[in-house]
Scaffold this active site. Structure first.
Site, short mmCIF file in Angstrom:
data_model
loop_
_atom_site.label_atom_id
_atom_site.label_comp_id
_atom_site.label_asym_id
_atom_site.label_seq_id
_atom_site.Cartn_x
_atom_site.Cartn_y
_atom_site.Cartn_z
CE LYS A 1 -4.75 -0.77 8.56
NZ LYS A 1 -5.56 0.15 8.09
CD GLN B 1 -5.04 -4.44 6.21
OE1 GLN B 1 -5.67 -5.05 6.70
NE2 GLN B 1 -4.98 -3.00 6.08
CB CYS C 1 -4.17 3.46 0.16
SG CYS C 1 -5.21 4.90 0.70
CG HIS D 1 -0.53 -0.02 2.55
ND1 HIS D 1 -0.95 0.97 3.55
CD2 HIS D 1 0.73 -0.16 3.25
CE1 HIS D 1 -0.39 1.06 4.62
NE2 HIS D 1 0.69 0.24 4.32
CG ASP E 1 2.77 -2.66 6.09
OD1 ASP E 1 2.06 -2.73 7.15
OD2 ASP E 1 2.50 -1.91 5.24
#
Lengths: 408, 148
Positions: free
Chosen positions: A229, A206, A367, A126, A203
């Protein structure tokens, strides 16, 4: 530990927002990839701080400041345990995933990367894991290289190996793709990179709410994620970094806690982790993150992972029968979301009508514009699941999509 | 001048009356969808990068020209609901004098129950669209006041 909470209705009851109606319909919240809802315990923890402990941390001798400092620093230890970091000073509070990536790019990257060097990312990143590296490459005259993905939305490991060269200085990878749901084989990729002494940043924005993360087992050099999140508040996140790397890095922003001693001639910097925590942090947010970790632990990753995977499988099986629906992202290893397009119906139109039915999904490019360009779609409709979602909600989504199809 | 502004308001009122006939959101949206479908809004050749108003959700192309002191708008979008609302905007603002367009408050979108489409995040394409229409009108107004 008390008995694990594995009854969906009991879990749902902890989220006050799930009781509200949207456009006259019960809310069906399927936009968890953007941000998850917050349980009462997280909301209470934040309120409790403001009601009873509000004061600045690390600098007061008075009781409130000491209480707040203790509460905040306890969360650091909690995060350490949560991701199995070796030391609590390897846990740096940031403003979120994006803040963490920018910190690494601006401090670690700035020192490491020279003209002509290469940084590797994947084609499914992203924007937050693209742009900071682009900016670094522009500053340094370095080159950003992109690991290609297949039509299923999987990384090509052979291509990845080929892209690694003597000039590769850093690799930054998404753990779970927000637009495709792919779970990347990061352990394998980290091992491949480390065989060439190349540091790897992950990263985990998610991933952290779907999959247990053990940074020592992964052996990643950096791992970043956001609280919001994972049932926690917005505006706070974590950068994990290996002690020796963090120690070698220069502070990024100046002021507040990052200082040990200041004269106009010279400033000496504080030690880890405070070296990277300039200014008054999001104290309430940090405390809320602690409550979010408690919430996740009260359910357990086994249940969360299984429940979300089941919802995902169920959604795929139900949506597959809809004529003209095409899934975007069909990797074998996927986390709890479905992303799709409907023939001849723009994702925006789908999103507007679903909203009228009380169903919140994400539409657009998420994104990840390069991913959308790759699949040649203007965007997708994404339903992303959390532990409080139910099969009944998936059925409502399917009915909603059928209704959308009838309207256009 | 007052007459021209009144013209826009009259057209807005017509749309408000038209929408008041619909009982529920479904009928309202079906009407907007049909408005989106029925109009060939812009020539394909005009769908160029410089006429594109970029938004996260949908793409909008907007073209404006001045004819006999009035601004003629044409536009298109890849999303049909957006296109339907653009159709409404154009039916209100096109073929009006620049000054009247600049001063139009366009409260009808809110009044027909589509306020969410004017919120900046929901459909930045549409907000940008109104802004762009007014900018065109302003440019034409300046051009009319200062003929070279």
């Amino acid at each position: 530990m008390s008995e694990l909470l594995t009854d969906i209705e009991a879990i749902r009851a902890q989220f006050p927002i799930l009781k509200r109606e949207v456009n006259g319909k019960p809310l069906i919240y399927l936009d968890n990839g953007a941000t998850s809802q917050k349980p009462q315990s997280v909301i209470d923890a934040i309120s409790h701080y403001y009601e009873y402990e509000n004061s600045n941390i690390h600098r007061g001798v008075h009781t409130l400041s000491q209480d707040a400092t203790a509460a905040y620093e306890d969360v650091r230890k909690k995060v350490q345990k949560f991701i199995n970091a070796k030391y609590d000073h390897e846990v740096i509070f940031t403003s979120g995933t994006t803040g963490g990536i920018n910190l690494v790019a601006s401090s670690f990257g700035e020192n490491l990367v020279r003209k002509g060097d290469e940084i590797l990312i994947t084609a499914m990143e992203h924007h937050s894991n693209i742009v900071p590296w682009q900016m670094l490459c522009e500053r340094k005259g370095a080159i950003l290289k992109v690991i290609p993905i297949s039509k299923e939305g999987e990384i090509d490991i052979e291509e990845f190996k080929k892209l690694i060269g003597p000039k590769t200085e850093l690799i930054s990878l998404v753990h779970v793709s927000n637009s495709l749901g792919t779970i990347n084989p990061i352990k394998e990729m980290i091992d491949i990179a480390h065989a060439q002494n190349i540091p790897v940043m992950i990263d985990g924005a998610q991933a952290i709410h779907h999959i247990p993360v053990d940074v020592q087992e992964l052996d990643c050099d950096f791992y970043v994620f956001s609280a919001h999140k994972m049932y926690g508040p917005t505006g706070v996140g974590i950068l994990y970094g290996k002690e020796e790397l963090l120690n070698d890095m220069a502070p990024w922003q100046g002021g507040g806690d990052m200082i040990k001693n200041v004269t106009f001639e010279k400033t000496t910097y504080n030690e880890l982790p405070h070296k990277f925590e300039a200014g008054t942090p999001n104290i309430a947010g940090g405390i809320g993150l602690g409550a979010a970790i408690d919430f996740i632990n009260s359910i357990g990753y086994d249940f969360i992972g299984e429940h979300e995977a089941e919802l995902s499988r169920f959604a795929v099986s139900q949506l597959r029968d809809i004529k003209g629906l095409r899934f975007i992202g069909t990797a074998k290893e996927r986390a709890g979301l479905v992303s799709f397009v409907l023939d001849g119906i723009h994702p925006y139109d789908t999103g507007v009508i679903l909203d009228k039915l009380g169903i919140a999904v994400r539409t657009g490019h998420h994104c990840t514009q390069p991913v959308m360009n790759f699949f040649e779609v203007p965007g997708t409709v994404r339903a992303s699941f959390a532990v409080y979602n139910t099969k009944q909600e998936v059925i409502r989504l399917v009915e909603g999509i059928e209704r959308v199809k009838r309207m256009f | 001048m007052v007459g021209t502004v009144g013209n826009i308001e009259r057209k807005e009122q017509e749309i408000i009356d038209e929408f008041s006939l619909f009982d529920d959101w479904m009928d309202k949206y079906e009407h907007i969808i049909s408005l989106g479908k029925e109009l060939p809004l812009i020539e394909e050749g005009l769908k160029t990068e410089d006429l594109l108003i970029k938004g996260c959700q949908s793409r909008v192309w907007l073209h404006a020209k001045l004819e006999n002191g009035k601004v003629i708008f044409t536009a298109d979008s890849d999303a049909i609901i957006t296109k339907g609302i653009i159709n409404l905007l154009i039916s209100v603002l096109s073929n009006e004098e620049p000054d009247a367009i600049v001063n139009a408050d366009l409260s009808f979108i809110d009044q027909i129950g589509l306020k969410e489409h004017l919120s900046p995040t929901r459909s930045n394409g549409l907000v940008s669209m109104v802004k762009q229409m007014k900018l065109y009108a302003l440019a034409f107004k300046t051009q009319l006041n200062n003929p070279s």
